[in-house]
Design an enzyme around this catalytic site. Structure first.
Site: not given
Ligand code: AMP
Length: 212
Positions: A15, A90, A125, A159, A170
C-alpha cells in the site's frame, strides 16, 4: 464532503510503496492519511497518543477504535482535497464510526497478496526513521545511497513490527478483524476494487483507479 478513497490490504501488500510511486508529481492533489505513519510519528515523539498506542503497535495488535476514530475522523473532515486513507478503517467498529460521522467512502481499492509474499516483503523492507518513506533491500525500490532516505536524508531502519513473529500476528489480526470491513462496506453500497499486487500490471491498474 471530500472524496474519500480507502486503500486496503494486508500489512506488506504494498500500500505505502504503491501510493508513494503514484503520488510522485501529484503530492498537492491528494491528502494521504496514513494512520500507521501518524502513529509511528507520535510514538517517536512520545506524545500522549504515542504512549497509548505503543504497546498495541509493538505486539502486532490494533490500537483501540476510540483512539483511532478521534484521530482520523477530524482529519478527514478538515481536509480540502480528495483523501486516500492508508490503514483506515481496520475494524468494522471503525467503519461504522466513519459512516455514522456522515463519511461515505467513494470506493475501496484492495491490494491482494499471498501470506508468503507478505513475509518475504517484511524481510526485505526498510523505512526512513525520520519521515517513514518505505524502501526495499532488494532491487524493487532501493534508496539511491545505501541506508539513507532519498527524500529527507534520514537513516533507514527496520520496523520492529516487521519481525516474523509480529508479521504472523498482524496477518491473523487482518484476517479476523480487518477483512470483514470489506464485506461491511460492500453491504453499505461502497464499490470494492481488488488488484493482485504481485503482478506488474498492478501498478497501472492502481494508478487508473486512483485517478478516476
Ligand atoms: P501500518 O503501518 O498501517 O501497518 O500500521 C502499523 C500499526 O499501527 C498496526 O499494526 C496497528 O498497531 C496500528 N494501526 C494502524 N492503523 C490502525 C487502525 N486503523 N486501527 C488500529 N490500529 C492501527
Amino acid at each position: 464532503m471530500q472524496k474519500v478513497i480507502i486503500l486496503f490490504g494486508k500489512p506488506g501488500a504494498g500500500k505505502g510503496t504503491r501510493l508513494g510511486e503514484f503520488l510522485k508529481g501529484r503530492e498537492n492533489l491528494f491528502e494521504v492519511l496514513s494512520v500507521g505513519n501518524l502513529l509511528r510519528k507520535a510514538l517517536k515523539e512520545q506524545t500522549e497518543l504515542g504512549k497509548r498506542a505503543e504497546f498495541y503497535m509493538n505486539s502486532g495488535g490494533l490500537v483501540p477504535d476510540e483512539i483511532i476514530n478521534e484521530l482520523v475522523i477530524d482529519a478527514i473532515r478538515n481536509s480540502d482535497k480528495p483523501i486516500i486513507t492508508d490503514g483506515y478503517p481496520r475494524t468494522v467498529g471503525q467503519a461504522k464510526a466513519m459512516l455514522n460521522a456522515g463519511i461515505l467512502p467513494y470506493n475501496v481499492i484492495e491490494l491482494f497478496v499471498d501470506d508468503e509474499i507478505v513475509l518475504q516483503r517484511a524481510r526485505d523492507r526498510i523505512v526512513c526513521g525520520t519521515c517513514g518513506e518505505p524502501y526495499t533491500t532488494n532491487d524493487f525500490k532501493p534508496p539511491k545511497t545505501q541506508g539513507i532516505c532519498d527524500k529527507c536524508g534520514g537513516t533507514l531502519v527496520r520496523r520492529k513490527d516487521d519481525e516474523e513473529s509480529v508479521v504472523l500476528k498482524r496477518l491473523e489480526v487482518y484476517q479476523e478483524q480487518t477483512y470483514p470491513v470489506v464485506e461491511f462496506l460492500y453491504d453499505n453500497g461502497v464499490e470494492i476494487h481488488t488488484i493482485d499486487s504481485s503482478t506488474p500490471a498492478s501498478r497501472e491498474k492502481f494508478a487508473t483507479l486512483l485517478s478516476n
